[in-house]
Write an enzyme that holds these catalytic residues in place. Structure first.
Site, PDB file in Angstrom:
ATOM      1  N   HIS A   1      29.825  13.431 -16.104  1.00 48.67           N
ATOM      2  CA  HIS A   1      30.162  13.411 -14.516  1.00 48.67           C
ATOM      3  C   HIS A   1      28.937  14.279 -13.755  1.00 48.67           C
ATOM      4  O   HIS A   1      29.056  14.384 -12.593  1.00 48.67           O
ATOM      5  CB  HIS A   1      31.393  14.122 -14.263  1.00 48.67           C
ATOM      6  CG  HIS A   1      32.512  13.218 -14.530  1.00 48.67           C
ATOM      7  ND1 HIS A   1      33.177  12.375 -13.773  1.00 48.67           N
ATOM      8  CD2 HIS A   1      33.157  12.984 -15.801  1.00 48.67           C
ATOM      9  CE1 HIS A   1      33.988  11.678 -14.311  1.00 48.67           C
ATOM     10  NE2 HIS A   1      34.124  12.288 -15.597  1.00 48.67           N
TER      11      HIS A   1
ATOM     12  N   LYS B   1      34.123  18.708   0.680  1.00 49.42           N
ATOM     13  CA  LYS B   1      33.811  18.880  -0.590  1.00 49.42           C
ATOM     14  C   LYS B   1      33.588  20.360  -1.088  1.00 49.42           C
ATOM     15  O   LYS B   1      33.352  21.109  -0.350  1.00 49.42           O
ATOM     16  CB  LYS B   1      32.690  17.804  -0.766  1.00 49.42           C
ATOM     17  CG  LYS B   1      31.361  18.184  -0.027  1.00 49.42           C
ATOM     18  CD  LYS B   1      30.163  17.284  -0.265  1.00 49.42           C
ATOM     19  CE  LYS B   1      30.350  15.803   0.502  1.00 49.42           C
ATOM     20  NZ  LYS B   1      30.290  14.940  -0.244  1.00 49.42           N
ATOM     21  N   ARG B   2      33.472  20.370  -2.420  1.00 49.76           N
ATOM     22  CA  ARG B   2      33.097  21.739  -3.142  1.00 49.76           C
ATOM     23  C   ARG B   2      31.714  22.062  -2.482  1.00 49.76           C
ATOM     24  O   ARG B   2      30.773  21.376  -1.925  1.00 49.76           O
ATOM     25  CB  ARG B   2      32.713  21.501  -4.511  1.00 49.76           C
ATOM     26  CG  ARG B   2      33.776  21.399  -5.356  1.00 49.76           C
ATOM     27  CD  ARG B   2      34.775  22.819  -5.246  1.00 49.76           C
ATOM     28  NE  ARG B   2      34.287  23.864  -5.690  1.00 49.76           N
ATOM     29  CZ  ARG B   2      34.422  24.514  -6.858  1.00 49.76           C
ATOM     30  NH1 ARG B   2      35.276  23.800  -7.670  1.00 49.76           N
ATOM     31  NH2 ARG B   2      33.650  25.575  -7.213  1.00 49.76           N
TER      32      ARG B   2
ATOM     33  N   LYS C   1      24.797  19.491  -2.420  1.00 46.44           N
ATOM     34  CA  LYS C   1      25.501  18.798  -1.331  1.00 46.44           C
ATOM     35  C   LYS C   1      25.154  19.145  -0.109  1.00 46.44           C
ATOM     36  O   LYS C   1      25.304  18.205   0.764  1.00 46.44           O
ATOM     37  CB  LYS C   1      26.844  19.047  -1.627  1.00 46.44           C
ATOM     38  CG  LYS C   1      27.657  18.716  -2.847  1.00 46.44           C
ATOM     39  CD  LYS C   1      28.966  18.988  -3.216  1.00 46.44           C
ATOM     40  CE  LYS C   1      29.555  18.799  -4.352  1.00 46.44           C
ATOM     41  NZ  LYS C   1      29.978  17.492  -4.811  1.00 46.44           N
TER      42      LYS C   1
ATOM     43  N   THR D   1      33.561  10.662  -4.387  1.00 48.50           N
ATOM     44  CA  THR D   1      34.769   9.737  -4.040  1.00 48.50           C
ATOM     45  C   THR D   1      35.238  10.214  -2.747  1.00 48.50           C
ATOM     46  O   THR D   1      35.861   9.198  -2.305  1.00 48.50           O
ATOM     47  CB  THR D   1      35.759  10.110  -5.231  1.00 48.50           C
ATOM     48  OG1 THR D   1      35.870  11.550  -5.281  1.00 48.50           O
ATOM     49  CG2 THR D   1      35.447   9.659  -6.506  1.00 48.50           C
TER      50      THR D   1
ATOM     51  N   LYS E   1      36.567   7.437   0.082  1.00 48.18           N
ATOM     52  CA  LYS E   1      37.995   7.727   0.850  1.00 48.18           C
ATOM     53  C   LYS E   1      37.814   7.788   2.507  1.00 48.18           C
ATOM     54  O   LYS E   1      38.494   6.986   3.194  1.00 48.18           O
ATOM     55  CB  LYS E   1      38.541   9.299   0.462  1.00 48.18           C
ATOM     56  CG  LYS E   1      38.858   9.043  -0.932  1.00 48.18           C
ATOM     57  CD  LYS E   1      39.122  10.687  -1.522  1.00 48.18           C
ATOM     58  CE  LYS E   1      39.174  10.746  -2.967  1.00 48.18           C
ATOM     59  NZ  LYS E   1      39.086  11.787  -3.313  1.00 48.18           N
TER      60      LYS E   1
HETATM   61  C1  26V Z   1      31.454  22.316 -13.266  1.00 41.27           C
HETATM   62  C2  26V Z   1      32.197  23.590 -13.395  1.00 41.27           C
HETATM   63  C3  26V Z   1      31.008  24.678 -13.044  1.00 41.27           C
HETATM   64  C4  26V Z   1      31.917  25.869 -13.104  1.00 41.27           C
HETATM   65  C5  26V Z   1      33.389  26.122 -12.851  1.00 41.27           C
HETATM   66  C6  26V Z   1      34.051  25.104 -13.478  1.00 41.27           C
HETATM   67  C7  26V Z   1      33.455  23.839 -13.576  1.00 41.27           C
HETATM   68  C8  26V Z   1      34.393  22.596 -13.652  1.00 41.27           C
HETATM   69  C9  26V Z   1      33.575  21.549 -13.949  1.00 41.27           C
HETATM   70  C10 26V Z   1      32.394  21.210 -13.791  1.00 41.27           C
HETATM   71  C11 26V Z   1      31.830  19.901 -13.880  1.00 41.27           C
HETATM   72  C12 26V Z   1      31.932  19.349 -12.568  1.00 41.27           C
HETATM   73  C13 26V Z   1      31.622  17.841 -12.692  1.00 41.27           C
HETATM   74  C14 26V Z   1      32.245  16.980 -11.549  1.00 41.27           C
HETATM   75  O1  26V Z   1      33.117  17.280 -10.886  1.00 41.27           O
HETATM   76  N1  26V Z   1      31.456  15.965 -11.291  1.00 41.27           N
HETATM   77  C15 26V Z   1      31.737  15.363 -10.178  1.00 41.27           C
HETATM   78  O2  26V Z   1      32.526  14.107 -10.792  1.00 41.27           O
HETATM   79  C16 26V Z   1      32.954  13.196  -9.705  1.00 41.27           C
HETATM   80  C17 26V Z   1      33.815  12.264 -10.529  1.00 41.27           C
HETATM   81  O3  26V Z   1      33.085  11.567 -11.363  1.00 41.27           O
HETATM   82  C18 26V Z   1      31.697  12.594  -8.865  1.00 41.27           C
HETATM   83  O4  26V Z   1      32.312  11.796  -8.127  1.00 41.27           O
HETATM   84  C19 26V Z   1      30.955  13.916  -8.289  1.00 41.27           C
HETATM   85  O5  26V Z   1      29.912  13.262  -7.794  1.00 41.27           O
HETATM   86  C20 26V Z   1      30.645  14.724  -9.488  1.00 41.27           C
HETATM   87  O6  26V Z   1      30.027  15.851  -8.805  1.00 41.27           O
END
Ligand code: 26V
Length: 824
Positions: free
Chosen positions: A363, A557-558, A563, A669, A673
């Site tokens: 992802h 978004k985050r 971003k 995503t 939306k």
């Molecule tokens: C990173 C981190 C960093 C530290 C805090 C906890 C944490 C948890 C997860 C992640 C990975 C983030 C990956 C993510 O959310 N990717 C997003 O996935 C979406 C679904 O596929 C996609 O639409 C987004 O573009 C992508 O940023």
């Protein structure tokens, strides 16, 4: 709400209403606090849960039947995050019980919206990856797929964001404080999970692991209903309990703290969703959480398989194990351990089963987000898994050497172990483990999947090109259109029928109608009503009045540098200065009034992102009180972004900001939306924006900025952001204003680090894209001046979104990843 959402067999079924009424009254009768809104909410949730539990039993019975009825293997979607949001509105729509509850509540003197608003979000996710998992559960149910989501039952979800003095503060998100009426405890599901200890080799030549810490995983189910059938999907979340909850010896000696330490250690595992990785203790806990999720889920899978009378030979044929990013990438190691040590299978058979079952979705391309864990931490917590990973690696690297003889650097790059250097420790590469153990690996948009094989996973793709593919993300139209935007949903129902909820491709029927002026006007009226609803919320929460007839320009978004919320802010400042310079408007036309809305959370340890939030507040404080731009420009930061807040914001957006540096946003995503809700996108050629533009016609999107290749070339040539500043007087003024403290008069230096970064490094090329962004925003204004043309384009956005349904995404996974293998 009438027919469209009701399941067919329930359509005329007073029995369901009667059952709901009885359960609701019983629950309400049990409530000790009378008939408050909270009591009504709990009773409604519990009543829905009871009805869904019946559907759960029937679904499980169907799925235990012969393979012939199945389109896919049973899917086990392993994810550390499920960002479910609220459940009641969705359950009522799926069951067709909205009117019934409305009637019941009226008798109690409550309104349905009040009750719905009262529910806490289940925010058990950080962002896109977690919300995607939630949309997938909805699609699993809708597609009738035999599927389980597996996660952790976090006591505290994503932190609650407060703003104090313009700064983000984090508070615990006590989402279960009123109890959790939705969940079905499954105390009969209990699986042992160990940590630490040592591994020995027995006389039987098998490995014996004696963990030092022993926990038990208990299951809690959350049922996700289909909207057009009586099928359900299950989200099974694990709770850790101590194997020996009380140390009786310590208790007898009166040392109660010591007596309860096992239970405390177990509880800590479920305390929080991982919000950042800034402390060592936090990281160790996270690895334990990952191992715990994986172990409990796989034991559950195996137990079910055996209970259905199957032998282990068919485990991989009948079960798919999907890794939602690398967070559950221990799964192959744990499955090997269970098959080798607990079920005495030989290595080659265990490995064949594992690779047949496991698949993985990546992802993000951010190299810093690729998960690795110190080998030393594995030695301490997961010694047996480390041994298995070494063995997998040994066999894998033998393959690599055979394929690429004498290519030592390739072997080092591909190894599951990063050997580190003098000053860094050895680490396990979780993505490598996931790839080596998977039969399929996918990215989440066409561009992302392409870049994935060209960059971070190039070596693995060279070895196994057929393993890598793309599955573009999608979102559930039930929550994100039908439920969030009843106005637009009703308008669509009237024009193209109601079937789009089940088959989003039907939206294409809107295309020939998009230029119909009457439809355009109705669309704009719906949009205006949604904007009024959002404006009321802004007024309520922030005490700020916004112009409902202004263009609502939204980025939610985050908060992350890639971003580029900061680029958005630079444009706001540029516009502010331009209005002050030229109050009559550009070219003698009045300014198009704008309300810029931003919402999002920054990871608690991510200082740069937090500074961007502060800048947004500082800019807002100046602009929103400047009478010279009143009615023409407002900046709103809505705190505590969440799924339910998104449900209010999205339907009200005119313009969707999807402005990541090309090549950085895996898919997005939110972009889908927004478009589904009739917002027009201003976006870069990035992630799923590209496929959206292709689906709806690129002329219906405002595309700007450098494309991925141009970004790469510019960086390769040696990007000098200061040159862009020197050549653009407007950019100079914007940066200068921020740098000189125009927005932070009490502390003029506050944003110096931000500006220094932009002029020095500018990792995400904001300055390179600034001019085009601002020029494109002027085109947005020009179109907004022509409401009929705007409405037509917005409707073409909606019409083009049929392909971006999570239903289609799940069908893609079924066909290409989860299909029952031939000959079974
Ligand atoms: C990173 C981190 C960093 C530290 C805090 C906890 C944490 C948890 C997860 C992640 C990975 C983030 C990956 C993510 O959310 N990717 C997003 O996935 C979406 C679904 O596929 C996609 O639409 C987004 O573009 C992508 O940023």
């Amino acid at each position: 709400m009438t027919a469209p959402n009701r399941s067919p067999s329930a359509a005329d079924d007073g029995a369901l209403r009667a059952a709901f009424r009885a359960a609701f009254e019983r629950e309400l009768g049990l409530a000790t606090q009378g008939t408050t809104v909270d009591a009504a909410l709990r009773a409604a949730a519990a009543a829905c849960r009871d009805l869904l539990a019946q559907r759960w039993t029937r679904t499980q019975a169907e799925d235990a039947g012969p393979d012939g009825q199945r389109v896919s293997r049973r899917v086990h979607y392993l994810s550390m995050e499920f960002l479910m949001g609220r459940a009641l509105g969705n359950a009522l729509a799926a069951l067709g019980l909205e009117d019934e509850l409305r009637d019941q509540l009226a008798r109690l003197g409550h309104s349905l919206p009040d009750v719905l608003e009262r529910e806490s979000d289940a925010a058990l996710g950080n962002g896109g990856l977690g919300r995607l998992a939630a949309c997938f559960l909805d699609a699993f149910a809708e597609q009738g797929l035999p599927a389980f989501g597996y996660g952790l039952r976090y006591r505290y979800g994503m932190f609650a964001q407060g703003i104090e003095g313009g700064r983000q503060i984090e508070r615990p998100d006590d989402w279960m404080k009123h109890g959790e009426p939705w969940e079905l405890p499954r105390p009969e599901l209990r699986y042992p999970v160990g940590f630490g200890g040592h591994v020995s080799i027995g006389a039987d030549l098998r490995h014996h692991w004696s963990p030092a810490e022993r926990l038990v995983a208990e299951g809690y189910d959350f049922i996700v209903p289909a909207h057009h059938s009586e099928r359900v999907a299950t989200l099974r979340q694990w709770q850790a309990k101590a194997a020996d909850p009380i140390d009786f010896n310590a208790f007898c000696h009166g040392d109660y703290a010591a007596a309860s330490r096992h239970q405390l250690a177990a509880d800590s595992l479920n305390w929080v969703l991982y919000p950042d990785d800034s402390t060592a203790a936090g990281r160790a806990l996270r690895l334990k959480q990952e191992a715990f999720l994986v172990s409990a889920s796989l034991q559950d899978l195996i137990a079910r398989h055996l209970r259905e009378g199957q032998s282990l030979d068919t485990l991989g044929q009948r079960n798919a194990i999907h890794l939602n990013d690398t967070h559950p990438a221990l799964a192959p190691a744990e499955l090997m351990r269970l098959l080798l040590d607990e079920h005495q299978l030989p290595w080659h058979q265990a490995w064949a089963i594992t690779t047949q079952a496991v698949s993985y979705t990546n992802h993000t391309l951010m190299p810093e987000a690729l998960e690795t864990w110190p080998v030393s931490l594995f030695e301490e917590l997961l010694p047996r898994h480390l041994g298995i990973i070494y063995e997998i690696n040994h066999r894998f690297l033998d393959d690599v050497r055979r394929r690429f003889p004498h290519d030592h650097s390739r072997v080092a790059r591909m190894s599951l172990i990063d050997e580190g250097s003098d000053h860094s420790e050895r680490r396990v590469r979780m993505a490598a483990l996931a790839i080596v153990a998977s039969h399929k690996v996918n990215g989440v948009s066409a561009l992302h999947s392409e870049l994935m094989v060209q960059t971070i996973f190039a070596d693995y793709a060279a070895m196994w090109p057929e393993r890598f593919h793309n599955v573009t993300n999608g979102v559930t139209p039930r929550r994100w259109l039908s439920q969030a935007n009843p106005g637009l949903a009703g308008l669509l129902d009237g024009r193209i029928g109601t079937a789009w909820r089940k088959d989003l491709g039907q939206l294409a029927a809107l295309k020939p109608l998009a230029a119909d002026p009457a439809l355009g006007q109705e669309f704009m009226a719906v949009k205006r009503a949604n904007k009024q609803r959002l404006a009321a919320r802004i007024e309520r929460e922030l005490g700020l009045a916004v112009n409902v007839d202004s263009l609502f320009d939204v980025q939610i978004k985050r908060i992350h540098e890639y971003k580029r919320q900061l680029l958005n802010l630079l444009h706001v400042v540029a516009r502010y200065q331009a209005i002050l310079d030229n109050p009559q408007g550009p070219d003698g036309k009045d300014w198009v009034p704008r309300t810029v809305v931003i919402a999002g959370k920054a990871a608690s340890a991510y200082q740069a992102a937090k500074l961007i939030i502060r800048l947004a507040h500082d800019i807002a404080a100046i602009i929103n009180h400047d009478p010279r731009v009143a009615g023409r420009l407002k900046l709103v930061f809505l705190p505590n972004y969440s799924v339910s807040l998104a449900e209010t914001i999205l339907p009200a957006a005119d313009l969707s900001e999807q402005i990541s540096t090309a090549g950085t946003e895996a898919s997005g995503t939110g972009n889908m939306k927004f478009a589904l809700n009739g917002a027009i996108t201003i976006g870069t050629w990035d992630g799923a924006n590209i496929e959206m533009a292709e689906a709806m016609g690129v002329e219906n999107m405002f595309v700007f900025g450098l494309r991925t290749e141009a970004v790469a070339q510019l960086v390769a040539r040696g990007y000098q952001p200061a040159r862009f500043e020197r050549e653009n007087a407007q950019l100079q003024r914007v940066l200068n204003a921020i740098d000189k403290g125009l927005f932070s008069p009490t502390e003029p230096e506050r944003y110096r680090p931000l500006i220094d970064h932009l002029l020095g490094i500018d990792r995400y090329l904001l300055l390179a894209d600034f001019a085009d962004y601002v020029a494109t925003q002027a085109q947005v204004d020009a179109l907004y001046r022509q409401p009929a043309a705007w409405a037509e384009r917005a409707l073409r956005n909606v019409a083009g979104m049929g392909w971006f349904s999570a239903d289609r995404t799940i069908r893609d996974y079924v066909e290409r990843v989860w299909a029952v293998p031939e000959g079974v």
